[in-house]
Design a protein around this motif. Structure first.
Motif, PDB file in Angstrom:
ATOM      1  N   GLY B 121      -1.871  -9.303   7.391  1.00 54.67           N
ATOM      2  CA  GLY B 121      -2.674 -10.431   7.860  1.00 54.67           C
ATOM      3  C   GLY B 121      -3.749 -10.804   6.855  1.00 54.67           C
ATOM      4  O   GLY B 121      -3.527 -10.749   5.646  1.00 54.67           O
ATOM      5  N   VAL B 122      -4.918 -11.186   7.360  1.00 55.46           N
ATOM      6  CA  VAL B 122      -5.991 -11.629   6.465  1.00 55.46           C
ATOM      7  C   VAL B 122      -7.077 -10.561   6.391  1.00 55.46           C
ATOM      8  O   VAL B 122      -7.809 -10.333   7.354  1.00 55.46           O
ATOM      9  N   PRO B 123      -7.191  -9.882   5.255  1.00 55.33           N
ATOM     10  CA  PRO B 123      -8.249  -8.872   5.126  1.00 55.33           C
ATOM     11  C   PRO B 123      -9.568  -9.515   4.720  1.00 55.33           C
ATOM     12  O   PRO B 123      -9.616 -10.689   4.366  1.00 55.33           O
ATOM     13  N   LYS B 124     -10.638  -8.734   4.791  1.00 56.83           N
ATOM     14  CA  LYS B 124     -11.951  -9.199   4.317  1.00 56.83           C
ATOM     15  C   LYS B 124     -12.154  -8.775   2.863  1.00 56.83           C
ATOM     16  O   LYS B 124     -11.684  -7.723   2.445  1.00 56.83           O
ATOM     17  N   ARG B 401      -7.105  -0.843  -7.290  1.00 60.69           N
ATOM     18  CA  ARG B 401      -7.357  -1.019  -5.860  1.00 60.69           C
ATOM     19  C   ARG B 401      -7.810  -2.453  -5.586  1.00 60.69           C
ATOM     20  O   ARG B 401      -8.389  -3.117  -6.444  1.00 60.69           O
ATOM     21  N   THR B 402      -7.522  -2.922  -4.389  1.00 56.78           N
ATOM     22  CA  THR B 402      -7.733  -4.335  -4.052  1.00 56.78           C
ATOM     23  C   THR B 402      -9.214  -4.692  -3.940  1.00 56.78           C
ATOM     24  O   THR B 402     -10.010  -3.881  -3.474  1.00 56.78           O
ATOM     25  N   PRO B 403      -9.554  -5.918  -4.299  1.00 59.88           N
ATOM     26  CA  PRO B 403     -10.916  -6.384  -4.042  1.00 59.88           C
ATOM     27  C   PRO B 403     -11.145  -6.611  -2.544  1.00 59.88           C
ATOM     28  O   PRO B 403     -12.265  -6.856  -2.120  1.00 59.88           O
ATOM     29  N   MET B 404     -10.083  -6.547  -1.764  1.00 55.88           N
ATOM     30  CA  MET B 404     -10.208  -6.702  -0.317  1.00 55.88           C
ATOM     31  C   MET B 404     -10.325  -5.326   0.318  1.00 55.88           C
ATOM     32  O   MET B 404      -9.806  -4.348  -0.194  1.00 55.88           O
ATOM     33  N   ALA B 405     -10.984  -5.281   1.463  1.00 55.84           N
ATOM     34  CA  ALA B 405     -11.020  -4.042   2.229  1.00 55.84           C
ATOM     35  C   ALA B 405      -9.656  -3.862   2.878  1.00 55.84           C
ATOM     36  O   ALA B 405      -9.017  -4.832   3.279  1.00 55.84           O
ATOM     37  N   GLU B 406      -9.233  -2.623   2.969  1.00 59.35           N
ATOM     38  CA  GLU B 406      -7.940  -2.397   3.611  1.00 59.35           C
ATOM     39  C   GLU B 406      -8.062  -2.596   5.113  1.00 59.35           C
ATOM     40  O   GLU B 406      -9.045  -2.196   5.725  1.00 59.35           O
ATOM     41  N   ASN B 407      -7.048  -3.240   5.694  1.00 59.69           N
ATOM     42  CA  ASN B 407      -6.967  -3.367   7.155  1.00 59.69           C
ATOM     43  C   ASN B 407      -5.605  -2.863   7.569  1.00 59.69           C
ATOM     44  O   ASN B 407      -4.697  -3.619   7.842  1.00 59.69           O
ATOM     45  N   ARG B 408      -5.453  -1.572   7.569  1.00 62.42           N
ATOM     46  CA  ARG B 408      -4.129  -0.990   7.802  1.00 62.42           C
ATOM     47  C   ARG B 408      -3.526  -1.493   9.110  1.00 62.42           C
ATOM     48  O   ARG B 408      -4.189  -1.502  10.133  1.00 62.42           O
ATOM     49  N   PRO B 414     -11.213   2.773   9.656  1.00 59.83           N
ATOM     50  CA  PRO B 414     -12.427   3.469  10.118  1.00 59.83           C
ATOM     51  C   PRO B 414     -13.470   3.652   9.015  1.00 59.83           C
ATOM     52  O   PRO B 414     -14.657   3.774   9.303  1.00 59.83           O
ATOM     53  N   PHE B 415     -13.066   3.710   7.768  1.00 58.46           N
ATOM     54  CA  PHE B 415     -14.027   3.881   6.672  1.00 58.46           C
ATOM     55  C   PHE B 415     -13.790   2.796   5.635  1.00 58.46           C
ATOM     56  O   PHE B 415     -12.784   2.096   5.663  1.00 58.46           O
ATOM     57  N   LYS B 416     -14.732   2.711   4.693  1.00 64.52           N
ATOM     58  CA  LYS B 416     -14.580   1.731   3.621  1.00 64.52           C
ATOM     59  C   LYS B 416     -13.418   2.141   2.716  1.00 64.52           C
ATOM     60  O   LYS B 416     -13.385   3.283   2.232  1.00 64.52           O
ATOM     61  N   GLY B 417     -12.500   1.223   2.534  1.00 67.38           N
ATOM     62  CA  GLY B 417     -11.365   1.590   1.699  1.00 67.38           C
ATOM     63  C   GLY B 417     -10.712   0.381   1.069  1.00 67.38           C
ATOM     64  O   GLY B 417     -10.916  -0.754   1.512  1.00 67.38           O
ATOM     65  N   ARG B 418      -9.978   0.632   0.026  1.00 71.67           N
ATOM     66  CA  ARG B 418      -9.244  -0.435  -0.655  1.00 71.67           C
ATOM     67  C   ARG B 418      -7.771  -0.041  -0.732  1.00 71.67           C
ATOM     68  O   ARG B 418      -7.441   1.125  -0.889  1.00 71.67           O
ATOM     69  N   ASP B 419      -6.921  -1.057  -0.660  1.00 72.96           N
ATOM     70  CA  ASP B 419      -5.472  -0.808  -0.718  1.00 72.96           C
ATOM     71  C   ASP B 419      -5.015  -0.726  -2.180  1.00 72.96           C
ATOM     72  O   ASP B 419      -5.795  -0.939  -3.100  1.00 72.96           O
TER      73      ASP B 419
END
Lengths: 919, 499
Positions: B121-124, B401-408, B414-419
């Motif tokens: 979908g659309v991550p932040k 790693r992505t400039p977007m936050a991961e939205n699995r 639950p934590f700050k992460g990048r895909d």
């Protein structure tokens, strides 16, 4: 003794004859042979720019049709019969470096150009490479002995193989070696046929026999031994890339050992090779396949499955399908087909499209890189197998029209649509790209479901919370509800359930919705799916014993214990996959559609063959197929002699190393098909009965000078033991070996810290006492961290098909047999075994140890070396009780310095070249 | 024992020379019969297609030192692979614009036609979670996560626009190390060992050290020999337990007794050789001698206890533990001893934000802390020993790693992460004839796409081989009727960073 010594003058004479023959080729009526004279020139100088990969100026030399066609200049490069006007010849002789070919490379020699000219003059006939022409009967050379060859065959010759071998040895002015002594022969043939030393009983019977047929009896005994199948299965497992794990990152366990057991049985039963291949490639497509035939198809389910989170299942399914194509060609047909994935073969007659036509045979299998490796054959045990029999009988009697479908479903849970096929996900996801999961207010689509005559949906699921409702809508998320169910929690366990569907006809997209007010957060998962099966209610309501049958059906779907094996199975027609060419091998760039077919250069499918995997298997095993029989004959020869008749087992094409004895290879291939009727045991017996095989393996001066690599086979094979043989021999000599056959992979001792796959909690659990001492073939094989001592001895990781193990000789091998506790324990037991026969005298003990392993008296030099070691060790152990106990182990009765010294000697013996080598 | 063995070796060599002149051994070796018997005794063949292969023939060791195609600047390589893929956006690729977009929806234009491992979908967008400063004379941007490395910025050459086409760990690691995302090809260390041999007969030519508690995702295939003979595979050394499997004598065996036992084995083997005259026996004699020497030398080189205190302080090493810092120090010791290729894998950089240890603001920071000091120490230590110029160091992951936050699975992690991100990430190299204080390649203002100086894994491989003196197009091995090379049909030496 050697047979004939040809005087030096003879050599010079034969050299002169050879020279004059060569010269005359170019000036007389010699007909130029495409394969031996032209193709090598093309391959070396031209084809990298004008072949399967590149076609500079639109010109290619791969196929005659291409070479004779007009190229970019509008003219053909070769004019048959007219070399002087052929552009090809002109370009070879131009002065301008920009125009002269080969471009930017040294010009062709005069001789090469003359050969090409002659060939064009003679009509520029393309020849087929030997390996791509059908196997025809080859005449057996008839060697004569005595002056002027007036007598019959030389006495050295035992069978027809020897006629071929002798002829070439003689032509080289050499003589074959004598037969090896009984001791050497016994160990060699035991290791070769059964992969391990034979039992004492067999050894004694042979060594003490005065019968002139004693060797043949020995061979017959070994071939009939159950250990025969274990040894040859191990060879096949490299081709099948057999492993007990799925590979890639996660590398979890896979239950596929039933296939390994199938192999052992197939070799022991001497299943004809054509049948052996058909069952492995297409056992599932045979009429009424047996369990064994299904299990055989696990051959191509040994491909890897990628469980890494976030991987695209379609991508790795495609990788598996491609791997099946490549393994079929490399392993079964000795042809490197993989390069045709991206472009036409650079050297051999295979076109790019043909790769995908062949792939189409494999592209309709049901497997989709799912976590559980579906489809699986499920085998029941104990009470469940009784239930299954009762169920089968009931269905046969009461619902014959659905017998096939229901039995298949109980055995395989197919056909089912894997939940990863779902798309258009809202508040739902493909978790870890393995399963469809719903959160609250979820929507997901299952496309193109044929609902005609389907009034029930069966599905496998987990539900995490009570109170959910799952609804199935037709055509859109708000469409007609054709099924609906209140979902209870399953307590973290997979369950199979079924719900009725409102009768509907035609193919529809189904939209699933899921709501559960008990789910409070947006993240929480409510339900997880594995697969869906659109079917009909269980039949026979009201008939006798309906309730029991239904209960059996349901229980057999979810038994507490079941042995599963991944198998091949084709898609039902509603899930048919068309196959397209991948442009430049990129699976995402799909080109034109293709139908299943075999490459044109190797002949089409046999007339009665269906256009599926079964037809492909029939084509492989058809006597017209030029590659299959040659490949297996070559491979089996390699197993006995250490090197194939054509050395590159993986490639018999024009770039492979040419066979040393092509006529023999063809003769054996022809025999295998037409005389032995694909009976591999007969083939093997023919080989081991030959004088060629039975020769002494010592190098004589002649061998060193004239044939260091033993290309002519004027001496017997001398080859380091395989990884499996190294282990098995140690177990047999020590008396530790468990005779148990079959079953799941076992875990003998291995050092800590070998298994470290990410995201995988499994660990190496030392097997119980007997299972620790099973033959190497039963060792649990983890692809990303294979059993270390066998890897040092050139066993392969079995990630992909390995057609040939390259033998190495490294210090790591020495360290393994010197220090791995498995070998130490074997040395201990070997020492005790010696001690049982000879209680104290060190010299006699050393003699005995050597004799047990090599069946012959030890030489004085070797005995002295081991006596010296014994004395040194004895001094140490007399002085150091701690080291003594560490060597002998905790058993007080064995804690004598003499015993410890003998263990050290036994260990050293087991490390000598003679022990590690098949002499 | 050696005198007698030398005689036998000489005899075998003499025999061999006679054959060579007559037999055109060169055309046959490796895949030819030579590989079967004499090849393993006599060390290979005309392996590089060089005009003068003959001088490399006479040795009992297949790992004997060879000369490359041309004089390379580097003699050895230490490749530090941060398995799991560290975030370039928190370390080297400074993107102030990305900070401004933090928390906003990712624009559709960045998502269309793109595939991610876990983002749905659309991550932040997610701003860098680090403070950046320009460092050294060169002014390279390095974040506060790496305070030590910041002090040696002027030694490094950054590649800021590295690209890959594999967004899963296993395949991406394979691509990086073997030139293909699928299994079955030799790793770069195997190629180098095949090409160069080893300078130290008592150590393997290609050593692998792993830390972080797990092997890399692609398993041992990332240091596998593929279709090359298995003698070229990476040998995994361990900083806990036996440094090399089975290197330790059994408990009941003293060193003297082991020597006596190898003497006896080789005495017996000599007798066998006199009888059979098979040169393979000579090779076995040599291998047992080498095994004995390795038993002494490997534990010695793998023992860091005797290093001076200031070295331990410098690296942050903890003798007896299996940790990254120890492996880095070992890497220095190994290259000092002539090992050609040291491959380090440190596992645990997969900062998805699915758990605390994999959070970009927690676990990731800890990984940086644990590795910053030893990596910096390695550069400084090699430099003070005069070895940096001839040792190429490569640092990087398998993707970015992505400039977007991961939205699995389409929900907030639950934590700050990048895909996983394939389109642009950073790798740096140092030493071994690489420019100092240099940066090549640029990404767009949010670090999503490479906009200039794009390089691929093949270019990196070509460059590594170039620094060692190889033309990557000519370091080939004939297999299945074709000459295979590490870079397949790709690869360009990144001359921009070559000094």
């Amino acid at each position: 003794m050697h047979y004939q010594k040809i005087p030096k003058a003879g050599l010079i004479l034969s050299a002169l004859v050879l020279l004059s023959f060569t010269v005359s080729c170019f000036f007389s009526g010699h007909r130029v042979d495409y394969n031996s004279e032209i193709k090598p020139i093309f391959n070396k100088n031209c084809i990298s720019c004008h072949g399967g990969v590149k076609r500079q100026s639109g010109f290619s030399l791969l196929f005659r049709s291409e070479a004779m066609a007009k190229n970019k200049s509008g003219k053909p490069a070769i004019i048959s019969g007219d070399p002087d006007n052929s552009e090809l010849i002109k370009r070879l002789t131009l002065k301008d470096p920009e125009e002269r070919m080969p471009y930017k490379h040294a010009p062709l020699s005069e001789k090469e150009i003359t050969t090409l000219k002659t060939w064009i003059k003679q009509g520029a006939v393309w020849g087929e490479h030997w390996a791509y022409t059908s196997v025809v009967e080859t005449p057996i050379p008839n060697n004569k002995r005595g002056p002027f060859g007036i007598f019959g065959n030389p006495s050295w010759i035992n069978n027809d193989i020897d006629q071929f071998i002798y002829q070439k040895i003689k032509a080289a002015g050499m003589s074959p070696s004598d037969e090896a002594d009984k001791a050497m022969l016994l160990r060699r043939v035991s290791l070769d046929l059964t992969g391990m030393p034979a039992s004492e009983k067999i050894n004694d019977a042979f060594l003490n026999s005065k019968d002139k047929n004693a060797y043949e009896h020995l061979v017959d005994t070994l071939i009939a031994s159950p250990h025969f199948g274990e040894r040859w299965a191990a060879m096949w497992m490299d081709l099948a890339r057999y492993a007990d794990t799925k590979g890639y990152e996660r590398d979890d366990s896979r239950s596929i050992w039933r296939y390994r057991d199938w192999l052992i049985q197939a070799f022991n039963e001497d299943k004809p090779y054509d049948r052996f291949l058909i069952e492995q490639l297409a056992g599932d497509l045979l009429p009424n396949p047996t369990d064994a035939q299904y299990i055989a198809t696990a051959f191509h389910r040994n491909t890897m499955t990628n469980d890494e989170g976030g991987t695209d299942n379609e991508e790795f399914r495609t990788a598996a399908v491609i791997d099946r194509v490549n393994a079929t060609w490399e392993g079964l047909m000795g042809t490197s087909f993989a390069c045709v994935q991206c472009h036409s073969h650079p050297y051999d007659p295979f076109r790019h499209d043909e790769y995908y036509q062949f792939m189409a045979f494999f592209n309709n299998t049901r497997d989709e890189d799912t976590y559980d490796d579906y489809p699986l054959l499920r085998e029941f045990h104990d009470n469940d197998s009784l239930k299954f029999i009762a169920f089968k009988d009931w269905v046969k009697k009461n619902a014959p029209e659905r017998e096939k479908e229901l039995i298949q479903f109980v055995r395989t849970q197919q056909p089912a649509i894997n939940s990863i096929a779902a798309d258009q996900l809202v508040n739902s996801a493909l978790m870890d790209t393995k399963w469809l999961v719903f959160r609250n207010k979820a929507v997901a689509r299952l496309k193109d479901v044929d609902l005609t005559n389907k009034t029930e949906l069966m599905y496998r699921y987990i539900s995490w919370k009570p109170g959910g409702e799952w609804q199935i809508h037709l055509d859109n998320p708000n469409g007609t509800i054709i099924g609906s169910v209140k979902v209870d929690e399953t307590k973290n366990r997979w369950k199979i359930n079924n719900i009725p569907l409102i009768p509907t006809t035609g193919v529809h997209h189904l939209f699933f919705t899921f709501n559960n007010p008990k789910i409070k957060t947006q993240e929480e998962t409510g339900m997880q799916f594995d697969w869906f099966n659109f079917t009909n209610p269980f039949p026979g309501k009201g008939l006798p014993d309906y309730d029991i049958a239904l209960k059996n059906f349901n229980e057999l779907l979810e038994p507490s214990f079941v042995t599963v094996t991944p198998i091949m199975m084709d898609n039902p027609k509603e899930l048919f996959r068309p196959t397209q060419v991948f442009e430049r091998g990129n699976w995402l760039v799909k080109g034109k559609k293709v139908e299943p077919n075999t490459p044109a250069s190797l002949g089409g499918l046999p007339a009665n063959a269906p256009k599926n995997r079964l037809g492909m298997a029939m084509w492989l095993t058809d006597k017209k197929n030029p590659l299959v029989s040659r490949t297996i004959v070559n491979r089996i020869w390699e197993q006995f002699f250490g090197v194939g008749i054509a050395e590159t087992l993986e490639d018999m094409g024009t770039q492979g190393i040419a066979p040393t004895h092509r006529e023999l290879l063809d003769w054996l291939a022809f025999q295998l098909m037409n005389e032995y009727h694909w009976d591999l045991k007969k083939l093997m017996k023919e080989i081991v009965m030959s004088a060629t095989y039975r020769q002494d393996s010592k190098w004589n001066k002649e061998a060193i000078e004239k044939d260091p690599y033993n290309k002519l086979y004027a001496r017997g094979p001398r080859v380091r033991l395989s990884a499996e043989q190294v282990r098995d021999q140690a177990l047999v000599l020590s008396g530790l070996m468990s005779e148990k056959m079959y079953g799941p992979g076992v875990m003998p001792f291995q050092p800590e810290g070998i298994w470290n796959s990410p995201w995988n909690g499994s660990y190496w659990k030392l097997s119980d006492s007997t299972d620790q001492y099973r033959r190497a073939v039963y060792t649990y094989w983890k692809r990303s961290a294979p059993y270390p001592s066998m890897i040092s001895f050139d066993e392969t990781s079995r990630e992909v098909c390995t057609a040939r193990r390259i033998r190495t000789n490294t210090p790591l091998q020495a360290l393994t047999t010197l220090n791995d506790s498995v070998f130490l324990e074997a040395a201990q037991h070997f020492a005790w075994r010696i001690k049982l026969v000879v209680a104290s005298d060190k010299s006699k003990q050393i003699e005995k140890g050597y004799e047990i392993a090599l069946h012959q008296p030890i030489s004085d030099a070797k005995k002295k070396a081991f006596e010296k070691l014994y004395d040194t060790a004895l001094v140490q152990f007399k002085a150091d009780r701690k080291k003594l106990i560490a060597t002998t182990g905790p058993d007080k009765l064995k804690q004598q310095p003499e015993t410890a010294a003998l263990i050290i000697v036994a260990e050293a013996m087991m490390n000598t070249d003679e022990f590690i080598t098949k002499n | 024992m050696s005198k007698e063995n030398n005689r036998i070796i000489q005899e075998a060599n003499k025999q061999f020379l006679e054959q060579v002149t007559r037999r055109h051994f060169f055309q046959e070796c490796v895949t030819g019969l030579g590989a079967m018997a004499l090849g393993s005794v006599l060390g290979g063949c005309n392996w590089l297609g060089s005009k003068d292969g003959s001088n490399s023939m006479l040795n009992t060791n297949p790992l004997m030192a060879h000369a490359p195609h041309f004089a390379g600047k580097a003699k050895s390589v230490i490749y530090i692979h941060m398995a799991g893929a560290p975030s370039q956006l928190e370390l080297f690729d400074y993107k102030p614009e990305l900070a401004k977009l933090d928390g906003q929806d990712c624009p559709q234009s960045l998502l269309e036609g793109k595939k991610f491992a876990f983002i749905r979908g659309v991550p932040k967008m997610m701003g860098p979670f680090a403070t950046f400063k320009q460092r050294g004379q060169c002014g390279a941007w390095i974040s506060d996560h790496l305070p030590h490395l910041a002090t040696v910025a002027d030694e490094l050459s950054f590649l800021k626009a590295v690209q890959t086409d594999q967004f899963n760990h296993g395949p991406a690691q394979l691509l990086m190390h073997t030139g293909t995302p699928r299994l079955g090809r030799p790793s770069i260390g195997s190629w180098v060992t095949y090409g160069l041999g080893s300078e130290n007969n008592n150590l393997p030519g290609f050593v692998v050290l792993t830390s972080g508690g797990k092997n890399p995702d692609a398993g041992k295939s990332v240091w596998g020999n593929g279709f090359l003979p298995s003698v070229y595979q990476g040998v995994q050394c361990r900083s806990e337990g036996d440094p090399v499997l089975f290197i330790k004598d059994p408990e009941g065996m003293s060193r003297d007794l082991r020597k006596a036992s190898i003497d006896a084995i080789n005495e017996a083997n000599r007798a066998t050789y006199e009888d059979f005259k098979d040169p393979e026996i000579v090779s076995r004699i040599a291998q047992y001698e080498m095994a004995y020497r390795m038993q002494i030398e490997v534990p010695e080189v793998m023992n860091i206890n005797n290093e001076p205190a200031y070295i331990h302080e410098m690296y942050g090493t903890k003798p007896g533990e299996a940790c990254f810092a120890n492996n880095v120090l070992l890497a220095r010791k190994l290259v000092e001893k002539g090992v050609r290729f040291v491959q380090l894998f440190d596992w645990g950089w997969d900062s998805h934000g699915t758990e605390e240890n994999l959070a970009i603001d927690y676990g990731f920071v800890n990984k940086c802390r644990a590795t910053d000091k030893p990596v910096t120490a390695l550069l400084l230590d090699l430099k003070q020993r005069g070895l940096l110029d001839e040792t190429l160091i490569v640092w990087g992951g398998e993707f970015g790693r992505t400039p977007m936050a991961e939205n699995r699975d389409g929900k907030k992690n639950p934590f700050k992460g990048r895909d996983h991100h394939t389109e642009a990430f950073t790798i740096w190299m140092a030493g071994g004839g690489i420019k100092k204080g240099y940066s090549f390649g640029e990404t767009d203002e949010i670090g999503y796409s490479a906009i200039s100086g794009k390089v691929t894994s093949f270019d990196i491989q070509a460059t590594i081989l170039n620094q060692l003196g190889f033309d990557h197009e000519k370091l080939v091995y004939p297999f299945q009727g074709r000459s295979f090379r590490l870079t397949d049909v790709h690869g360009r030496v990144i001359n921009e960073i070559v000094a």
